[in-house]
Design an enzyme around this catalytic site. Structure first.
Site, mmCIF file in Angstrom:
data_model
loop_
_atom_site.group_PDB
_atom_site.id
_atom_site.type_symbol
_atom_site.label_atom_id
_atom_site.label_comp_id
_atom_site.label_asym_id
_atom_site.label_seq_id
_atom_site.Cartn_x
_atom_site.Cartn_y
_atom_site.Cartn_z
ATOM 1 N N ASP A 535 -21.880 -31.822 7.196
ATOM 2 C CA ASP A 535 -22.805 -31.800 6.059
ATOM 3 C C ASP A 535 -23.931 -32.784 6.307
ATOM 4 O O ASP A 535 -23.853 -33.640 7.189
ATOM 5 C CB ASP A 535 -22.052 -32.116 4.761
ATOM 6 C CG ASP A 535 -21.318 -33.443 4.823
ATOM 7 O OD1 ASP A 535 -21.997 -34.478 4.869
ATOM 8 O OD2 ASP A 535 -20.066 -33.457 4.842
ATOM 9 N N GLU A 615 -14.560 -23.234 40.572
ATOM 10 C CA GLU A 615 -14.907 -23.606 39.190
ATOM 11 C C GLU A 615 -15.672 -24.926 39.155
ATOM 12 O O GLU A 615 -16.610 -25.095 38.372
ATOM 13 C CB GLU A 615 -13.628 -23.723 38.340
ATOM 14 C CG GLU A 615 -13.021 -22.375 37.994
ATOM 15 C CD GLU A 615 -11.635 -22.509 37.367
ATOM 16 O OE1 GLU A 615 -11.292 -21.629 36.556
ATOM 17 O OE2 GLU A 615 -10.900 -23.467 37.690
#
Ligand code: DGJ
Length: 736
Positions: A535, A615
């Protein structure tokens, strides 16, 4: 001056570059809302006001003409309970004689240069903007209750902030039962409501509904803004989409329980009230005492939902978040949580750090488990000193080791909580929120500390400060892992217990402010089991927030997209994690994991030791790519390019000077032989030529394309294969 007052018509007008807001005092002294929306060329919008009397709708006494003017048909600026307006009230109170009616009348006003600062609460900062503030004072003479409505106008940013300051002018006490931050009436028109609901690991999914004659309530009673209902709502034209239509956004700057009521009434008018949750709330105002509501950010756009998001992104990035962090390049981090959970020792961490550094990671964050007896989530919370068995030499030694590897160091804390099995709880069982004589509700084996109390906050301030002073720490992840219940505090008498919830939030803000002030260079990332406290209140202290505990890119695409309606991507903590994903078991390519995480505050949440050589090479490349796009992602204008998430979702960042463009796309529903994924780019300079550069470097073979071609003709990606395949294309404008 962006605020004016027409004395003859008793009308205030607040103007921003593209919007206008009007309110007016009627002949009986009621402050009436006239208009909010696109600029109206100076016309006083009172002409739209109709006064009529309806059955079973009462009229203010002073209005008595023939039959009167029904109070619940009037557009009001701050409605109150008990005096004939039966729609949701902004204000409700009980007086000492038991009366629950409040009737507010206009008194006077003040217009000042600069931004109003609500005490003890987060707020939209003035920074370098030209801001003016209007304060309109209302009074209920019988009750002795004064309400000042405060409007600050950010002209250039098309933003208005609102809050209310409520003071008891009487000699008797008044108890507030509800004190919304604002109320806004739309007397005409059809609107859709968009709100952002969800759950742990699946936050902020946009829900769009048509308003019908009913009250729709979006709320949290959890003591936190919550995973379940974000304090941000949008009202828009039914036909509004991402790129066109009128949209209004309302964002509460608050991290505790909140309530947004959207009502459509008998006459089709729409009212919105937004503020602190009133269920369980009361606030006693002794004579002379005052109450300040949190601030609400209002904005309007006639350029669809992307236009509205852009306005919120800008004000949050430039006027809410701490500019010290927004303005600088942030290190790519690795968080240890999904790499090893509670299972680590010094040796393991250093191995992780070595591997991370080799990949190009710049900040090593040690998550939960480093302190007290915290070897699982049943114990140790509250004991903020290093577990020397796991970490010989404590945080200081670990921090030195990490810095010696050329990386920064960060740690996890959860200051607001305690396990019963902890030294802190054994010493101070009274420090928790807990009803007398009742066993508390447990969640994740922990209880909530009573932040309404100064001594508890002092204890936490000292504990956290000690950690930050003892070791070199550049980053703190501030977690909060349960909803609040049993809100009873020893710090308040029985009749004031309804204040505990809000006082808790004020206590949290006080603690965060003190820590920010003492350690201004330390970045605090907010977290509440992922995005449970995402928020604008938290963003004031924490310029980024861990967006969700769900790191599966397929889910993250939705979560980040939903979050982006109100909040800028640079505030969303977003990490590449392992495959199969720990929350969903789904495996998605490293490339798509990277593309998704790059649409936020980028980092990693995996064990590099277990990556294959192939990777690792992909991760190194991904980090290089991220660095080349970082400024664009942090400061660029963000657009959702697709209306839906299926069959593919695409988004774009355009630099402020329109010279760089990054378009990302992920196929979320793949079918054989389907159409090429095609998008129209947004926000480019139609006159300029753009050259496409691939992820692997310049693609000289491709002819430059005009901004107009990319926006009006669009761009088609190649067909992609696999599970959730993704692609990124980058365009750079040619020098003229
Ligand atoms: C919840 C957070 O969201 C996770 O990232 C992790 O920090 C755990 N808490 C640790 O307990």
């Amino acid at each position: 001056m962006s605020i004016s007052f027409d004395a003859e018509k008793r009308t205030f007008e607040l103007q921003t570059q593209n919007t206008c807001y009007q309110l007016s005092v009627d002949r009986t002294g009621v402050l009436r809302h006239l208009y909010y929306g696109k600029r109206v060329g100076g016309t006083n919008m009172r002409y739209l006001e109709k006064c009529c009397d309806r059955g079973f709708s009462g009229s203010p006494y002073d209005f008595q003409t023939d039959h009167g003017c029904s109070a619940d048909l009037m557009s009001q600026e701050y409605s109150s309970f008990g005096v004939g307006d039966y729609r949701p009230s902004a204000l409700a109170a009980v007086l000492e004689n038991g009366s629950r009616s409040i009737e507010l009348h206009y008194q006077d006003f003040e217009i000042e240069e600069g931004k109003y600062i609500p005490e003890g609460l987060p707020y939209v900062r003035e920074n370098r903007d030209a801001v003016s503030t209007l304060t309109v004072r209302l009074l209920d003479e019988t009750a002795g209750l004064e309400v000042s409505l405060i409007y600050s106008v950010f002209e250039e940013k098309d933003v208005i902030t609102r809050s209310a300051f409520i003071r008891n002018q009487d000699e008797r006490s008044i108890v507030l039962l509800k004190a919304a931050s604002f109320c806004l009436d739309f007397p005409y028109g059809d609107y859709d409501l968009i709100h952002f609901s969800g759950r742990h690991c699946m936050e902020r999914k946009p829900e769009r509904t048509k308003l019908t004659q009913a009250v729709t309530v979006i709320e949290s009673k959890r003591g936190m803004s919550s995973h379940h209902a974000n304090p941000f709502v949008i009202l828009c034209d039914p036909e509004a989409n991402e790129h066109s239509g009128h949209c209004f956004g309302f964002m509460l700057m608050y991290s505790g329980s909140h309530k947004e009521e959207i009502s459509k009434d008998q006459a089709g008018s729409i009212r919105l009230t937004v503020g602190i949750q009133d269920e369980g709330f009361s606030w006693t105002l002794s004579p002379g005492e005052a109450f300040q509501t949190p601030e609400v950010i209002l904005s309007f756009s006639d350029e669809g939902l992307n236009g509205l998001s852009g306005r919120f992104h800008r004000i949050l990035r430039e006027n809410v978040c701490d500019q010290r962090f927004i303005g600088r390049k942030l290190p790519v981090l690795l968080n240890s949580w999904e790499a090893c959970y509670f299972d680590f020792d010094l040796e393991k961490l250093l191995k992780l750090a070595d591997e991370s550094r080799d990949l190009g990671i710049e900040l090593f964050v040690l998550d939960d488990g480093w302190f007290g007896s915290r070897e699982d989530d049943h114990r140790g919370l509250g004991d903020w000193y290093a577990n020397e068995k796991r970490l010989p030499g404590g945080l200081n030694r670990l921090s030195e080791e990490i810095h010696a590897r050329g990386m920064q160091f960060g740690i996890w804390v959860e200051p607001e909580m305690v396990n019963e099995n902890s030294d802190l709880y054994r010493k101070h069982p009274d420090y928790v929120l807990k009803d007398p004589g009742r066993k508390p509700v447990m969640a994740r084996n922990q209880l909530v500390l009573d932040l309404t109390r100064r001594e508890v906050r002092d204890y936490l301030f000292v504990s956290i400060s000690r950690i930050l002073e003892e070791a070199k720490i550049e980053y703190v992840k501030w977690d909060f892992n349960r909803s609040i219940s049993n809100l009873w505090t020893v710090s308040l008498p029985a009749e004031r217990q309804g204040e505990a919830g809000h006082r808790y939030v004020l206590g949290l803000y006080d603690l965060l402010s003190r820590i920010r002030k003492a350690f201004p260079e330390v970045m605090i990332e907010g977290c509440a089991g992922g995005g449970g406290r995402f928020d604008a209140g938290m963003l004031f202290y924490c310029p980024q927030i861990w967006c969700s505990d769900n790191t599966d890119p397929a889910a993250r695409l939705s979560i980040q997209r939903g979050t982006s309606y109100g909040y800028p991507p640079c505030t969303m903590g977003s990490h590449v994690s392992a495959a199969p994903n720990h929350q969903t078991g789904r495996s998605v390519s490293m490339k798509t994991r990277g593309i998704t995480a790059m649409a936020g505050a980028f980092g990693f949440e995996l064990n590099p030791v277990s990556l294959t050589e192939e990777e690792k090479a992909e991760v190194c490349e991904m980090i290089r790519t991220y660095h080349s796009y970082e400024d664009l992602v942090r400061h660029g204008v963000y657009y959702r390019l697709t209306e839906q998430e299926e069959p593919f979702t695409a988004w774009e960042f355009v630099s402020q000077d329109k010279s760089e463009v990054l378009v990302s796309l992920v196929i979320t529903h793949l079918e054989a032989n389907s159409a090429f994924p095609y998008v129209k780019l947004r926000g480019l300079d139609p006159e300029r030529q753009y050259r496409m550069e691939g992820m692997e470097g310049d693609n000289e073979a491709v002819e430059p394309l005009s901004g107009a071609a990319l926006m009006y003709g669009g761009f088609a990606f190649d067909a992609l294969r696999g599970d959730f395949p993704g692609e990124q294309v980058y365009f750079r404008a040619l020098q003229v």
